[in-house]
Motif scaffolding. Structure first.
Motif, PDB file in Angstrom:
ATOM      1  N   SER A   1      67.635  19.838  58.355  1.00 41.08           N
ATOM      2  CA  SER A   1      68.066  21.180  58.733  1.00 41.08           C
ATOM      3  C   SER A   1      69.352  21.596  58.048  1.00 41.08           C
ATOM      4  N   SER A   2      70.111  20.630  57.493  1.00 42.82           N
ATOM      5  CA  SER A   2      71.386  20.951  56.848  1.00 42.82           C
ATOM      6  C   SER A   2      71.223  21.293  55.373  1.00 42.82           C
ATOM      7  N   ILE A   3      70.005  21.223  54.861  1.00 46.35           N
ATOM      8  CA  ILE A   3      69.746  21.512  53.454  1.00 46.35           C
ATOM      9  C   ILE A   3      69.597  23.012  53.262  1.00 46.35           C
ATOM     10  N   ASP A   4      70.383  23.576  52.362  1.00 44.16           N
ATOM     11  CA  ASP A   4      70.280  24.997  52.036  1.00 44.16           C
ATOM     12  C   ASP A   4      69.390  25.137  50.809  1.00 44.16           C
ATOM     13  N   SER A   5      68.160  25.532  51.033  1.00 44.06           N
ATOM     14  CA  SER A   5      67.191  25.619  49.936  1.00 44.06           C
ATOM     15  C   SER A   5      67.377  26.867  49.085  1.00 44.06           C
ATOM     16  N   THR A   6      68.289  27.776  49.509  1.00 43.22           N
ATOM     17  CA  THR A   6      68.485  29.025  48.757  1.00 43.22           C
ATOM     18  C   THR A   6      69.534  28.888  47.659  1.00 43.22           C
ATOM     19  N   LYS A   7      70.298  27.797  47.693  1.00 41.65           N
ATOM     20  CA  LYS A   7      71.339  27.586  46.693  1.00 41.65           C
ATOM     21  C   LYS A   7      70.987  26.370  45.840  1.00 41.65           C
ATOM     22  N   PRO A   8      71.124  26.491  44.521  1.00 42.52           N
ATOM     23  CA  PRO A   8      70.776  25.347  43.666  1.00 42.52           C
ATOM     24  C   PRO A   8      71.714  24.179  43.892  1.00 42.52           C
ATOM     25  N   SER A   9      71.177  22.993  43.751  1.00 45.92           N
ATOM     26  CA  SER A   9      71.928  21.751  43.899  1.00 45.92           C
ATOM     27  C   SER A   9      71.874  20.999  42.581  1.00 45.92           C
ATOM     28  N   ILE A  10      72.995  20.435  42.176  1.00 46.74           N
ATOM     29  CA  ILE A  10      73.031  19.658  40.938  1.00 46.74           C
ATOM     30  C   ILE A  10      72.001  18.530  40.997  1.00 46.74           C
ATOM     31  N   ALA A  11      71.963  17.816  42.124  1.00 48.72           N
ATOM     32  CA  ALA A  11      71.036  16.692  42.252  1.00 48.72           C
ATOM     33  C   ALA A  11      69.587  17.153  42.156  1.00 48.72           C
ATOM     34  N   ARG A  12      69.276  18.298  42.787  1.00 48.25           N
ATOM     35  CA  ARG A  12      67.882  18.748  42.800  1.00 48.25           C
ATOM     36  C   ARG A  12      67.468  19.353  41.460  1.00 48.25           C
ATOM     37  N   VAL A  13      68.389  20.028  40.757  1.00 47.83           N
ATOM     38  CA  VAL A  13      68.069  20.533  39.420  1.00 47.83           C
ATOM     39  C   VAL A  13      67.768  19.361  38.496  1.00 47.83           C
ATOM     40  N   TYR A  14      68.574  18.332  38.594  1.00 50.20           N
ATOM     41  CA  TYR A  14      68.366  17.123  37.794  1.00 50.20           C
ATOM     42  C   TYR A  14      67.008  16.509  38.133  1.00 50.20           C
ATOM     43  N   ASP A  15      66.699  16.446  39.421  1.00 46.68           N
ATOM     44  CA  ASP A  15      65.405  15.919  39.855  1.00 46.68           C
ATOM     45  C   ASP A  15      64.259  16.734  39.245  1.00 46.68           C
ATOM     46  N   TYR A  16      64.397  18.046  39.240  1.00 43.36           N
ATOM     47  CA  TYR A  16      63.352  18.912  38.676  1.00 43.36           C
ATOM     48  C   TYR A  16      63.167  18.648  37.184  1.00 43.36           C
ATOM     49  N   LEU A  17      64.277  18.518  36.469  1.00 44.37           N
ATOM     50  CA  LEU A  17      64.185  18.281  35.028  1.00 44.37           C
ATOM     51  C   LEU A  17      63.529  16.939  34.719  1.00 44.37           C
ATOM     52  N   LEU A  18      63.648  15.990  35.644  1.00 40.82           N
ATOM     53  CA  LEU A  18      63.029  14.677  35.455  1.00 40.82           C
ATOM     54  C   LEU A  18      61.577  14.644  35.934  1.00 40.82           C
ATOM     55  N   GLY A  19      61.089  15.791  36.433  1.00 45.90           N
ATOM     56  CA  GLY A  19      59.710  15.846  36.884  1.00 45.90           C
ATOM     57  C   GLY A  19      59.515  15.490  38.339  1.00 45.90           C
ATOM     58  N   GLY A  20      60.610  15.479  39.113  1.00 47.69           N
ATOM     59  CA  GLY A  20      60.511  15.132  40.526  1.00 47.69           C
ATOM     60  C   GLY A  20      60.026  16.281  41.385  1.00 47.69           C
ATOM     61  N   LYS A  21      59.872  16.007  42.675  1.00 50.58           N
ATOM     62  CA  LYS A  21      59.346  17.003  43.617  1.00 50.58           C
ATOM     63  C   LYS A  21      60.344  17.365  44.701  1.00 50.58           C
ATOM     64  N   ASP A  22      61.533  16.795  44.664  1.00 47.17           N
ATOM     65  CA  ASP A  22      62.533  17.061  45.691  1.00 47.17           C
ATOM     66  C   ASP A  22      63.438  18.211  45.272  1.00 47.17           C
ATOM     67  N   ASN A  23      62.857  19.395  45.117  1.00 47.11           N
ATOM     68  CA  ASN A  23      63.617  20.560  44.677  1.00 47.11           C
ATOM     69  C   ASN A  23      62.980  21.827  45.231  1.00 47.11           C
ATOM     70  N   TYR A  24      63.746  22.918  45.140  1.00 49.08           N
ATOM     71  CA  TYR A  24      63.295  24.195  45.682  1.00 49.08           C
ATOM     72  C   TYR A  24      63.304  25.258  44.583  1.00 49.08           C
ATOM     73  N   ALA A  25      62.865  26.469  44.957  1.00 46.19           N
ATOM     74  CA  ALA A  25      62.755  27.549  43.977  1.00 46.19           C
ATOM     75  C   ALA A  25      64.091  27.819  43.297  1.00 46.19           C
ATOM     76  N   ALA A  26      65.191  27.776  44.056  1.00 43.46           N
ATOM     77  CA  ALA A  26      66.513  28.042  43.469  1.00 43.46           C
ATOM     78  C   ALA A  26      66.859  26.993  42.418  1.00 43.46           C
ATOM     79  N   ASP A  27      66.455  25.757  42.648  1.00 41.81           N
ATOM     80  CA  ASP A  27      66.716  24.683  41.685  1.00 41.81           C
ATOM     81  C   ASP A  27      65.844  24.854  40.446  1.00 41.81           C
ATOM     82  N   ARG A  28      64.580  25.192  40.683  1.00 41.27           N
ATOM     83  CA  ARG A  28      63.656  25.363  39.564  1.00 41.27           C
ATOM     84  C   ARG A  28      64.038  26.554  38.700  1.00 41.27           C
ATOM     85  N   GLU A  29      64.630  27.576  39.323  1.00 37.33           N
ATOM     86  CA  GLU A  29      65.066  28.741  38.551  1.00 37.33           C
ATOM     87  C   GLU A  29      66.120  28.346  37.529  1.00 37.33           C
ATOM     88  N   ILE A  30      67.078  27.533  37.955  1.00 39.68           N
ATOM     89  CA  ILE A  30      68.110  27.065  37.024  1.00 39.68           C
ATOM     90  C   ILE A  30      67.507  26.081  36.026  1.00 39.68           C
TER      91      ILE A  30
END
Length: 272
Positions: free
Chosen positions: A6-35
Motif C-alpha cells: 500500500s506504500s508504493i506510489d505507482s504514479t511516480k517513476p522509481s529508479i529501481a523499477r525503471v531499471y527493472d523494466y529496462l532489464l525485462g522485469g515485471k516489477d514496474n508500472y506505467a510511469a516507470d515504463r514511460e521513462i
C-alpha cells in the motif's frame, strides 16, 4: 520491516523499477515504463547500459565468492534485479555467504520481505545509502555482518545518484574505515563520454528524478581513494574481466563496444 504494497506510489517513476523494466522485469508500472520507453525510443541502444552493469556485478560477486575468503556482502542501493541477486550468485559458489541488501524503494522492500522468508542468510535494511552510520548500526546489519572479518561492499549503479554536494566519496570512505583489511569494494557508475548520448541520458535522469551526476573515470577512481584498485582498473563495464561468464548476463568479449556500453564503468578495489 513494516513496508507493504500500500506504500508504493505507482504514479511516480522509481529508479529501481525503471531499471527493472529496462532489464525485462515485471516489477514496474506505467510511469516507470514511460521513462524506460524514452530510453528505448529516443536513445536506442541505451538499454545495453543496464545489461552491461548487471553483467559486471554478477562477474564481480562470482569472482569474490570463488577467489577470496569474503563471505559477507553489503549491497547498497540493491534495486530490483530480474535474475541473479547478489546472494544467489554468492551462495551458488559459497553457500555460507551472507548478504545485507539496502534500499529505500517500497517495492524493493516488499520483495525483501519475501526474500527473508526463503533465505535465512539475507537481510534487507530500509535505509538511504547516504546514511551509512544508520546502515552500519542497524540491528539487521549487526545480526548478519561481523565487521571484524572482511566484507564486500557493493556500490552497483548507485553513486551516480548521489550529487556532488552530498559527498559520495565520504560514503565510500565511511565504509572503507569500518571494514578490516582484506575487504573488497565493487563500484559501477555512469561515466562521462563527452558525446550527445551521454548528455541526453544524463538530462533525462536528472529531469525525471531531480538528481544524477555522470563522472569521469578519474572521478570514479577518486571515490575509491585509500583502496587498491585491482586490474583492469576503472573500465567500461563489459571490459571488466569479461572472461568470467555467469548466468544470463554476459561480458563484452572481443567485439567493439557500442557508445552505450561505454557509458557505464566498473571497478573492484581491495582494502590492504
Amino acid at each position: 520491516m513494516t513496508v507493504d504494497g500500500s506504500s508504493i506510489d505507482s504514479t511516480k517513476p522509481s529508479i529501481a523499477r525503471v531499471y527493472d523494466y529496462l532489464l525485462g522485469g515485471k516489477d514496474n508500472y506505467a510511469a516507470d515504463r514511460e521513462i524506460g520507453d524514452v530510453f528505448k525510443r529516443d536513445l536506442p541502444g541505451s538499454v545495453a547500459i543496464a545489461f552491461a552493469n548487471r553483467a559486471a556485478l554478477t562477474r564481480a560477486v562470482e569472482e569474490m565468492a570463488t577467489t577470496t575468503g569474503v563471505r559477507q556482502f553489503i549491497d547498497l542501493g540493491s534495486g530490483l534485479p530480474t535474475a541473479d541477486n547478489v546472494h544467489q550468485v554468492a551462495q551458488r559458489h559459497a553457500p555460507e555467504s551472507r548478504v545485507v541488501y539496502v534500499d529505500t524503494d517500497p517495492q524493493v522492500l516488499v520483495h525483501g520481505r519475501a526474500l527473508l522468508e526463503e533465505n535465512e542468510r539475507t537481510r534487507v535494511v530500509p535505509l538511504d545509502v547516504r546514511n551509512p552510520e544508520d546502515i552500519r548500526t542497524h540491528p539487521d546489519t549487526l545480526d548478519l555482518i561481523d565487521f571484524e572479518r572482511p566484507v564486500a561492499v557493493v556500490f552497483s549503479a548507485i553513486l551516480h545518484h548521489v550529487n556532488d554536494e552530498e559527498d559520495p566519496a565520504s560514503i565510500v570512505r565511511y565504509w572503507r574505515d569500518q571494514v578490516p583489511s582484506g575487504s573488497y569494494f565493487f563500484v559501477s557508475h555512469f561515466r562521462s563520454g563527452n558525446n550527445p548520448e551521454t548528455a541526453e541520458a544524463e538530462r533525462v535522469l536528472q529531469q525525471t528524478f531531480g538528481r544524477g551526476r555522470w563522472r569521469t573515470d578519474e572521478e570514479i577512481a577518486s571515490l575509491l581513494d585509500g583502496l587498491e584498485i585491482l586490474e583492469p582498473g576503472i573500465v567500461p563495464a563489459p571490459l571488466w574481466r569479461p572472461d568470467v561468464v555467469e548466468g544470463p548476463w554476459h561480458g563484452g568479449g572481443e567485439r567493439e563496444l557500442t557508445v552505450w556500453e561505454r557509458l557505464i564503468a566498473a571497478g573492484l578495489a581491495r582494502k590492504a
